[in-house]
Design a protein around this motif. Structure first.
Motif, PDB file in Angstrom:
ATOM      1  N   ALA A  27       2.334  -4.444   3.295  1.00 58.40           N
ATOM      2  CA  ALA A  27       1.042  -5.781   4.574  1.00 58.40           C
ATOM      3  C   ALA A  27       1.926  -7.566   4.161  1.00 58.40           C
ATOM      4  O   ALA A  27       2.019  -8.104   5.012  1.00 58.40           O
ATOM      5  CB  ALA A  27       0.284  -5.355   3.538  1.00 58.40           C
ATOM      6  N   TYR A  38       0.590  -1.103   0.011  1.00 58.49           N
ATOM      7  CA  TYR A  38      -0.009   0.448   0.446  1.00 58.49           C
ATOM      8  C   TYR A  38       0.990   0.807  -0.031  1.00 58.49           C
ATOM      9  O   TYR A  38       1.758   1.272   0.815  1.00 58.49           O
ATOM     10  CB  TYR A  38      -1.065   0.240   1.068  1.00 58.49           C
ATOM     11  N   PRO A  75       1.411 -11.532  15.048  1.00 56.76           N
ATOM     12  CA  PRO A  75       1.020 -10.591  15.789  1.00 56.76           C
ATOM     13  C   PRO A  75      -0.693 -10.177  14.534  1.00 56.76           C
ATOM     14  O   PRO A  75      -0.227  -9.925  13.918  1.00 56.76           O
ATOM     15  CB  PRO A  75       2.182  -9.970  16.469  1.00 56.76           C
ATOM     16  N   SER A  76      -0.757  -8.418  15.543  1.00 53.00           N
ATOM     17  CA  SER A  76      -1.675  -7.353  14.490  1.00 53.00           C
ATOM     18  C   SER A  76      -0.365  -7.255  13.533  1.00 53.00           C
ATOM     19  O   SER A  76       0.324  -6.694  13.881  1.00 53.00           O
ATOM     20  CB  SER A  76      -1.954  -6.548  16.051  1.00 53.00           C
ATOM     21  N   GLY A  77      -0.986  -6.857  12.630  1.00 50.05           N
ATOM     22  CA  GLY A  77      -0.068  -6.055  11.490  1.00 50.05           C
ATOM     23  C   GLY A  77       0.605  -6.849  10.719  1.00 50.05           C
ATOM     24  O   GLY A  77       1.537  -6.758  10.026  1.00 50.05           O
ATOM     25  N   CYS A  78       1.202  -8.222  10.977  1.00 52.06           N
ATOM     26  CA  CYS A  78       2.018  -8.987  10.481  1.00 52.06           C
ATOM     27  C   CYS A  78       1.842  -9.621   9.192  1.00 52.06           C
ATOM     28  O   CYS A  78       2.198  -9.991   8.168  1.00 52.06           O
ATOM     29  CB  CYS A  78       2.202 -10.493  11.249  1.00 52.06           C
ATOM     30  N   GLY A  79       0.079  -9.176   9.139  1.00 56.28           N
ATOM     31  CA  GLY A  79      -0.160  -9.249   7.204  1.00 56.28           C
ATOM     32  C   GLY A  79      -1.519 -10.766   6.878  1.00 56.28           C
ATOM     33  O   GLY A  79      -1.546 -11.128   5.727  1.00 56.28           O
ATOM     34  N   LYS A  80      -1.839 -11.294   8.098  1.00 59.61           N
ATOM     35  CA  LYS A  80      -2.464 -12.561   7.538  1.00 59.61           C
ATOM     36  C   LYS A  80      -3.964 -12.176   7.298  1.00 59.61           C
ATOM     37  O   LYS A  80      -4.305 -13.305   6.364  1.00 59.61           O
ATOM     38  CB  LYS A  80      -2.978 -13.328   9.316  1.00 59.61           C
ATOM     39  N   THR A  81      -4.538 -11.082   7.582  1.00 62.00           N
ATOM     40  CA  THR A  81      -5.659 -10.879   6.575  1.00 62.00           C
ATOM     41  C   THR A  81      -5.736 -10.576   5.509  1.00 62.00           C
ATOM     42  O   THR A  81      -6.455 -10.646   5.044  1.00 62.00           O
ATOM     43  CB  THR A  81      -6.828  -9.914   7.882  1.00 62.00           C
ATOM     44  N   THR A  82      -4.491  -9.227   5.678  1.00 60.89           N
ATOM     45  CA  THR A  82      -4.775  -9.606   3.597  1.00 60.89           C
ATOM     46  C   THR A  82      -4.319 -10.367   3.196  1.00 60.89           C
ATOM     47  O   THR A  82      -5.074 -10.280   2.077  1.00 60.89           O
ATOM     48  CB  THR A  82      -2.591  -8.081   3.731  1.00 60.89           C
TER      49      THR A  82
HETATM   50  P1  ATP Z   1      -4.794  -7.676  13.082  1.00 62.44           P
HETATM   51  O1  ATP Z   1      -4.542  -9.179  13.144  1.00 62.44           O
HETATM   52  O2  ATP Z   1      -4.514  -6.082  13.133  1.00 62.44           O
HETATM   53  O3  ATP Z   1      -5.903  -8.255  11.827  1.00 62.44           O
HETATM   54  P2  ATP Z   1      -3.419  -8.268  10.455  1.00 62.44           P
HETATM   55  O4  ATP Z   1      -1.903  -9.594  10.625  1.00 62.44           O
HETATM   56  O5  ATP Z   1      -4.262  -9.399  10.053  1.00 62.44           O
HETATM   57  O6  ATP Z   1      -3.456  -7.471  11.638  1.00 62.44           O
HETATM   58  P3  ATP Z   1      -3.588  -6.881   7.844  1.00 62.44           P
HETATM   59  O7  ATP Z   1      -4.598  -6.374   8.683  1.00 62.44           O
HETATM   60  O8  ATP Z   1      -3.407  -8.229   6.639  1.00 62.44           O
HETATM   61  O9  ATP Z   1      -2.541  -7.930   9.439  1.00 62.44           O
HETATM   62  O10 ATP Z   1      -1.600  -5.464   7.810  1.00 62.44           O
HETATM   63  C1  ATP Z   1      -0.741  -5.862   7.597  1.00 62.44           C
HETATM   64  C2  ATP Z   1      -0.177  -3.881   7.662  1.00 62.44           C
HETATM   65  O11 ATP Z   1      -0.980  -4.259   5.873  1.00 62.44           O
HETATM   66  C3  ATP Z   1      -0.257  -3.671   8.501  1.00 62.44           C
HETATM   67  O12 ATP Z   1       0.804  -2.713   8.811  1.00 62.44           O
HETATM   68  C4  ATP Z   1      -1.540  -2.300   8.098  1.00 62.44           C
HETATM   69  O13 ATP Z   1      -1.591  -0.754   8.469  1.00 62.44           O
HETATM   70  C5  ATP Z   1      -1.209  -2.561   5.970  1.00 62.44           C
HETATM   71  N1  ATP Z   1      -2.204  -2.778   5.893  1.00 62.44           N
HETATM   72  C6  ATP Z   1      -3.717  -3.355   6.216  1.00 62.44           C
HETATM   73  N2  ATP Z   1      -4.291  -3.227   4.973  1.00 62.44           N
HETATM   74  C7  ATP Z   1      -4.102  -1.542   4.409  1.00 62.44           C
HETATM   75  C8  ATP Z   1      -4.917  -0.579   3.216  1.00 62.44           C
HETATM   76  N3  ATP Z   1      -6.022  -0.514   2.809  1.00 62.44           N
HETATM   77  N4  ATP Z   1      -3.982   0.257   2.949  1.00 62.44           N
HETATM   78  C9  ATP Z   1      -2.553   0.861   3.819  1.00 62.44           C
HETATM   79  N5  ATP Z   1      -1.757  -0.512   4.931  1.00 62.44           N
HETATM   80  C10 ATP Z   1      -2.625  -0.647   5.199  1.00 62.44           C
END
Ligand code: ATP
Length: 356
Positions: free
Chosen positions: A18, A13, A37-44
């Motif tokens: 991500a 992004y 952990p939160s923000g590691c990229g799993k949801t993306t």
């Molecule tokens: P969580 O458990 O908090 O959901 P996660 O491991 O699923 O976290 P992601 O949601 O995949 O993490 O996000 C990974 C990184 O990408 C984070 O730093 C997030 O801020 C960034 N990110 C995710 N979506 C976007 C977006 N639409 N625009 C900009 N940055 C994004």
């Protein structure tokens, strides 16, 4: 046959990365947890799989067919996937049976087929007695079972679960972990399950991919990840490990924490910086003088009685703090001198020296 393949998958992004060069092969009928952990990229990663997000690099293949690449992404409705979100997203004006059957009806199946499939899934998900209730008349766990049944009944090629238990209270969460595993054993859909909860991943997964900073840091069975973490990050994240840093004396010994420890894991090179992990409950704490090898001296900082165990913080002679989980019967006051025994077979020398 590999059912789902992620090949060098990346998502940016702007300048933020991500998902970074993720490669993962998921066999037909396997359940893989993306854990981190939160923000590691799993949801993306999961959203890339579902087709909600387009990759910046790499490919996603399902059954050998490319579904996502920077050139072309098949939209979510063109993929034979079911996704379950944190919120159950049930239709409030439909009964349990209507909610579950909805996916079959829009696929224009005949009534007899819909009825047979509905009956089977309601029975497997233990929802028969609730079939005529509305979502507002169900508990959180029951609603989540309905959302699982609704996703499973359409027989998806791939099932995607995004923190499906995070809205439930602790007891129910534990029960539902087993429920998800039971349903998986019954249907064997290829499943990707996103969670930040270690126990949830250990209970449900065939394979766990531990993610950190957009990358897969380690992939393995729950036992492999627990017993043989490759890095300090994985050791800390899975199962509460202490991480100590020291200098190798020879292939199997490290000067560390003001003493010397024999280690297991990889062979060491004299003089190198070594990171050693040991779990809190694998350390024995005692006020008696040292009686065996692999003992370090320290002073109790604080201790907390937790009912089933007692949690200690001990400052070693070089200032390093270790956490120790001991028997609740073992009551040693803060300020007391103690000796810690760290069994050599539990002191794991990690890859790559000082990684964190
Ligand atoms: P969580 O458990 O908090 O959901 P996660 O491991 O699923 O976290 P992601 O949601 O995949 O993490 O996000 C990974 C990184 O990408 C984070 O730093 C997030 O801020 C960034 N990110 C995710 N979506 C976007 C977006 N639409 N625009 C900009 N940055 C994004």
């Amino acid at each position: 046959m590999a059912s789902v393949e992620l090949k060098n998958l990346g998502k940016r992004y702007g300048h933020a990365v991500a998902v970074d060069d993720v490669s993962l092969t998921i066999g037909h009928g396997q359940l893989v947890c993306l854990l981190g952990p939160s923000g590691c990229g799993k949801t993306t990663t999961l959203r890339l799989l579902a087709g909600f997000v387009e990759p910046s690099a790499g490919e996603i293949l399902v059954g050998g067919k490319v579904l996502s690449s920077p050139q072309r992404t098949v939209p979510p409705e063109g993929r034979n996937m079911s996704m379950i979100f944190q919120s159950y997203a049930l239709w409030p004006h439909m009964t349990v049976a209507e909610n579950v059957a909805y996916g079959l009806r829009i696929r224009k199946m005949d009534k007899a087929t819909v009825d047979a499939k509905l009956k089977a899934i309601l029975s497997t998900a233990r929802l028969e007695a609730l079939a005529e209730r509305y979502p507002g008349e169900l508990s959180g766990g029951q609603q989540q079972r309905v959302s699982l049944a609704r996703a499973l009944v359409v027989e998806p090629e791939t099932l995607l679960l995004d923190e499906p238990l995070s809205n439930l209270d602790a007891n129910l969460r534990e029960e539902m972990r087993f429920e998800i595993r039971r349903l998986h054993d019954r249907y064997r859909y290829t499943t990707v399950y996103v969670t930040h909860d270690q126990s949830e991943a250990m209970t449900t997964a065939d394979l766990i991919a531990v993610m950190n900073l957009g990358r897969i840091e380690q992939l393995g069975t729950p036992k492999e990840i627990y017993d043989a973490p490759h890095s300090a990050f994985v050791a800390r994240f899975i199962g509460g490990s202490n991480i100590l840093s020291g200098k190798a004396l020879d292939a199997g010994h490290v000067a560390i924490g003001g003493g010397t420890l024999a280690t297991t894991g990889r062979p060491l090179v004299a003089g190198e910086t070594v990171t050693v992990s040991i779990r809190q409950h694998e350390i024995e704490i005692s006020t008696a003088a040292p009686s065996a090898a692999n003992m370090l001296h320290g002073v109790v900082g604080r201790q907390v009685f937790l009912g089933a165990s007692r949690d200690y913080t001990v400052a070693l002679d070089d200032g390093t703090e270790l956490r120790v989980t001991a028997s609740p019967m073992q009551d040693i006051a803060p300020g007391r001198e103690v000796w810690l025994r760290l069994p050599a077979e539990r002191c794991r020398a990690l890859m790559g020296g000082n990684d964190t």
